[in-house]
Write a protein that holds these residues in place. Sequence first.
Motif, mmCIF file in Angstrom:
data_model
loop_
_atom_site.group_PDB
_atom_site.id
_atom_site.type_symbol
_atom_site.label_atom_id
_atom_site.label_comp_id
_atom_site.label_asym_id
_atom_site.label_seq_id
_atom_site.Cartn_x
_atom_site.Cartn_y
_atom_site.Cartn_z
ATOM 1 N N PHE A 36 -1.843 14.509 11.111
ATOM 2 C CA PHE A 36 -2.399 14.703 12.456
ATOM 3 C C PHE A 36 -1.754 15.917 13.116
ATOM 4 N N PHE A 37 -0.434 16.009 13.037
ATOM 5 C CA PHE A 37 0.260 17.100 13.701
ATOM 6 C C PHE A 37 0.019 18.443 13.016
ATOM 7 N N ARG A 38 -0.155 18.452 11.707
ATOM 8 C CA ARG A 38 -0.510 19.696 11.020
ATOM 9 C C ARG A 38 -1.836 20.241 11.556
ATOM 10 N N LYS A 39 -2.787 19.336 11.792
ATOM 11 C CA LYS A 39 -4.086 19.756 12.347
ATOM 12 C C LYS A 39 -3.929 20.354 13.742
ATOM 13 N N GLN A 40 -2.854 20.012 14.436
ATOM 14 C CA GLN A 40 -2.607 20.538 15.784
ATOM 15 C C GLN A 40 -1.785 21.828 15.745
ATOM 16 N N GLY A 41 -1.409 22.292 14.547
ATOM 17 C CA GLY A 41 -0.677 23.544 14.414
ATOM 18 C C GLY A 41 0.808 23.410 14.156
ATOM 19 N N PHE A 42 1.298 22.206 13.905
ATOM 20 C CA PHE A 42 2.714 21.986 13.606
ATOM 21 C C PHE A 42 2.984 22.251 12.128
ATOM 22 N N ASP A 43 4.215 22.678 11.847
ATOM 23 C CA ASP A 43 4.669 22.883 10.470
ATOM 24 C C ASP A 43 5.908 22.036 10.226
ATOM 25 N N SER A 44 6.048 21.535 9.005
ATOM 26 C CA SER A 44 7.261 20.806 8.626
ATOM 27 C C SER A 44 8.417 21.785 8.529
ATOM 28 N N ILE A 45 9.584 21.346 8.990
ATOM 29 C CA ILE A 45 10.773 22.193 8.933
ATOM 30 C C ILE A 45 11.944 21.376 8.404
ATOM 31 N N ASN A 46 12.989 22.072 8.029
ATOM 32 C CA ASN A 46 14.225 21.432 7.610
ATOM 33 C C ASN A 46 14.876 20.797 8.842
ATOM 34 N N PRO A 47 15.307 19.541 8.767
ATOM 35 C CA PRO A 47 15.953 18.902 9.924
ATOM 36 C C PRO A 47 17.145 19.692 10.473
ATOM 37 N N ASP A 48 17.811 20.470 9.625
ATOM 38 C CA ASP A 48 18.950 21.273 10.085
ATOM 39 C C ASP A 48 18.526 22.393 11.038
#
Length: 167
Positions: free
Chosen positions: A128-140
Amino acid sequence: MERNNTEPRHTLYELLETDEYERLVKFFVVNELEFDGDEEVDTDIVRCYKIENGSIFDDEDRLRDPQQGLIGGAVLAKREGRHICDGIAVNPFYRGEGIGELLIKRLIEDVKEFDGDGLYLVARAPEFFRKQGFDSINPDDAPNFFECKYCPQYQKNCHPEIMKYNI
């Protein structure tokens, strides 16, 4: 209210700023999007939003069940000087109506208003969030707001992703 096919779904709902943070947190817990733990986290709440269906429930109903009429909610906060989505949920009955998109767009507008460089969140529904323009990132690379390790569901039946929307 009837909706024509060209009208965006979320125009049927009114997004309201609220000071009902505790009510929203309970809503997030009820919708299994937050763990109701005892961990206190130092977070600065910036703004809270709610969407209600006020035409169905009256004040007496809300006294019996404070969650009645609450359709969706989101909390924008700051941690370590960066903006985070401290919670977002939509009542399962109303999912697919554009409410989550409306809430995310409002939080992004707020981050822009405050000259932030991005919006961080812990996603239990990363697609859902990818469709809104979010990208996965390293927690650090994110502020320290990843309390999932204290949740009894973590890495058992819940595998969240840390995500960022770049402004």
